[in-house]
Design an enzyme around this catalytic site. Structure first.
Site, PDB file in Angstrom:
ATOM      1  N   LYS A  13      36.280  51.749  36.366  1.00 19.92           N
ATOM      2  CA  LYS A  13      35.709  52.004  37.695  1.00 19.92           C
ATOM      3  C   LYS A  13      36.557  51.361  38.792  1.00 19.92           C
ATOM      4  O   LYS A  13      36.904  52.007  39.778  1.00 19.92           O
ATOM      5  CB  LYS A  13      34.258  51.490  37.779  1.00 19.92           C
ATOM      6  CG  LYS A  13      33.309  52.152  36.792  1.00 19.92           C
ATOM      7  CD  LYS A  13      31.894  51.646  36.938  1.00 19.92           C
ATOM      8  CE  LYS A  13      31.721  50.179  36.668  1.00 19.92           C
ATOM      9  NZ  LYS A  13      32.048  49.756  35.276  1.00 19.92           N
ATOM     10  N   ARG A 127      42.190  42.919  29.950  1.00 19.39           N
ATOM     11  CA  ARG A 127      42.235  43.037  31.422  1.00 19.39           C
ATOM     12  C   ARG A 127      42.768  41.733  32.033  1.00 19.39           C
ATOM     13  O   ARG A 127      42.409  40.636  31.617  1.00 19.39           O
ATOM     14  CB  ARG A 127      40.826  43.308  31.957  1.00 19.39           C
ATOM     15  CG  ARG A 127      40.740  43.185  33.463  1.00 19.39           C
ATOM     16  CD  ARG A 127      39.559  43.892  34.055  1.00 19.39           C
ATOM     17  NE  ARG A 127      38.276  43.439  33.559  1.00 19.39           N
ATOM     18  CZ  ARG A 127      37.133  44.056  33.821  1.00 19.39           C
ATOM     19  NH1 ARG A 127      37.112  45.143  34.575  1.00 19.39           N
ATOM     20  NH2 ARG A 127      36.001  43.599  33.334  1.00 19.39           N
ATOM     21  N   ARG A 160      39.473  37.236  33.523  1.00 18.39           N
ATOM     22  CA  ARG A 160      38.132  36.928  34.032  1.00 18.39           C
ATOM     23  C   ARG A 160      37.353  36.130  32.996  1.00 18.39           C
ATOM     24  O   ARG A 160      37.462  36.394  31.799  1.00 18.39           O
ATOM     25  CB  ARG A 160      37.392  38.232  34.353  1.00 18.39           C
ATOM     26  CG  ARG A 160      37.627  38.700  35.762  1.00 18.39           C
ATOM     27  CD  ARG A 160      37.119  40.084  36.019  1.00 18.39           C
ATOM     28  NE  ARG A 160      35.734  40.320  35.636  1.00 18.39           N
ATOM     29  CZ  ARG A 160      35.063  41.435  35.929  1.00 18.39           C
ATOM     30  NH1 ARG A 160      35.659  42.398  36.610  1.00 18.39           N
ATOM     31  NH2 ARG A 160      33.824  41.598  35.542  1.00 18.39           N
ATOM     32  N   ARG A 171      27.416  42.107  27.831  1.00 18.42           N
ATOM     33  CA  ARG A 171      27.440  43.013  28.993  1.00 18.42           C
ATOM     34  C   ARG A 171      27.210  44.460  28.556  1.00 18.42           C
ATOM     35  O   ARG A 171      26.591  45.243  29.281  1.00 18.42           O
ATOM     36  CB  ARG A 171      28.764  42.861  29.740  1.00 18.42           C
ATOM     37  CG  ARG A 171      28.836  41.514  30.447  1.00 18.42           C
ATOM     38  CD  ARG A 171      30.224  41.184  30.883  1.00 18.42           C
ATOM     39  NE  ARG A 171      30.678  42.037  31.965  1.00 18.42           N
ATOM     40  CZ  ARG A 171      31.941  42.140  32.334  1.00 18.42           C
ATOM     41  NH1 ARG A 171      32.874  41.458  31.705  1.00 18.42           N
ATOM     42  NH2 ARG A 171      32.272  42.927  33.327  1.00 18.42           N
TER      43      ARG A 171
END
Ligand code: ADP
Ligand code: AMP
Length: 217
Positions: A13, A127, A160, A171
Site C-alpha cells: 500500500k 522491508r 521497523r 498483525r
C-alpha cells in the site's frame, strides 16, 4: 480523486501510494506514518500509539478517527486524497462515511491490493524504511541505489520495530479479524476494485492506473 487503499500489512500500500499520489497530485494520508512521526517526536499521541503498534495491535478507533477527520479537514484535501492504512475497522469506515457525507463528499474507489499470506512474511521482514522521510524499500524486491541509504533523501534505512516475525503474525491476525470485513463493506457500496499485488511493483502500478483511469471517466 478520493481513494482508499485496502490490503493486508505488507501488500504494498505504501509503495503504491507514493506512485499514485505523485501521478494524481493528491495528498498521501497514512495513519501509520502519522503515528510514527508522533512517536519520533515523543508527543502524547505518539506515546499512546506506540503501546499498541509495538505489539501489532490497532490504535483505538476514537483516537484514530479524530486524527483522520482533522487531516481531511485541511485545504489540500479538497480536490482529493489517498488514504493508506485507514479505515482498518468497520467503525472507522462508518465514521469516514459520516464525515464525508456531512461535507457532501464521497470515496470514488476502495482499491484492494490483493496479496496472499504466503508472500507477506518475506515482504515485511525484508522491508527497510527511511528513518528521515519514511520511503519504503526491500532488501530483495526494491533495493536502494546505495546500500542502506534512501534514494529520495539520503536518510538512513532502518527496520521497523513491528516488522519482526512475531509481530507480523499478530498483525495478520488483527487484519483477518478487524480489517478484512471492509472488503465486503465496500463491495456492498459498489466501489471495491481489486488488483493482483503479487506482481512486481511497476506492473501492480500499471494495473492500478488502469483501474483509476476507468474510475475517473
Ligand atoms: P504496506 O504499506 O501495505 O504495509 P509496503 O508498501 O511498505 O506495504 O510494502 C511492504 C514491503 O514489500 C516493502 O519492503 C516493499 O518494498 C515491498 N513490496 C511492495 N510491493 C511489492 C511488490 N509488488 N513485489 C515485491 N515486493 C514489494
Ligand atoms: P502501517 O504503517 O499502516 O503498517 O501501520 C502501522 C501500525 O500503526 C498498525 O499496526 C497499527 O498499530 C497502527 N495503525 C495504523 N493505521 C491504523 C488505523 N487506521 N487504526 C488503528 N491503528 C492503526
Amino acid at each position: 480523486m478520493k481513494i482508499i487503499l485496502l490490503g493486508p500489512p505488507g501488500a504494498g500500500k505504501g509503495t503504491q501510494a507514493k506512485l499514485i499520489t505523485e501521478k494524481y497530485s493528491i495528498p498521501h494520508i497514512s495513519t501509520g506514518d502519522i503515528f510514527r512521526k508522533n512517536i519520533s517526536e515523543k508527543t502524547p499521541l505518539g506515546i499512546e500509539a506506540k503501546r499498541y503498534m509495538d505489539n501489532g495491535q490497532l490504535v483505538p478507533d476514537e483516537v484514530t478517527i479524530g486524527i483522520v477527520n482533522d487531516r481531511l479537514s485541511m485545504n489540500d484535501c479538497e480536490n482529493g486524497f489517498l488514504l493508506d492504512g485507514f479505515p482498518r475497522t468497520v467503525k472507522q469506515a462508518e465514521a469516514l462515511d459520516s464525515f464525508l457525507n456531512s461535507n457532501e463528499q464521497k470515496i470514488d474507489t476502495a482499491l484492494l491490493i490483493d496479496v496472499p499470506k504466503e508472500f507477506i512474511l518475506e515482504r515485511m521482514t525484508g522491508r527497510r524504511v527511511c528513518s528521515a522521510c519514511g520511503a519504503s524499500y526491500h532488501i530483495k524486491f526494491n533495493t536502494p541505489k546505495v546500500e542502506n541509504k534512501c534514494d529520495v533523501c539520503g536518510g538512513l534505512l532502518v527496520q521497523r520495530k513491528d516488522d519482526t516475525e512475531e509481530t507480523v503474525k499478530e498483525r495478520l491476525d488483527v487484519y483477518d479479524r478487524q480489517t478484512q470485513p471492509l472488503i465486503q463493506y465496500y463491495k456492498e457500496k459498489n466501489i471495491l476494485a481489486k488488483v493482483d499485488g503479487t506482481e512486481e511493483i511497476g506492473m501492480v502500478f500499471e494495473k492500478i492506473c488502469d483501474v483509476l483511469g476507468a474510475v475517473a471517466k
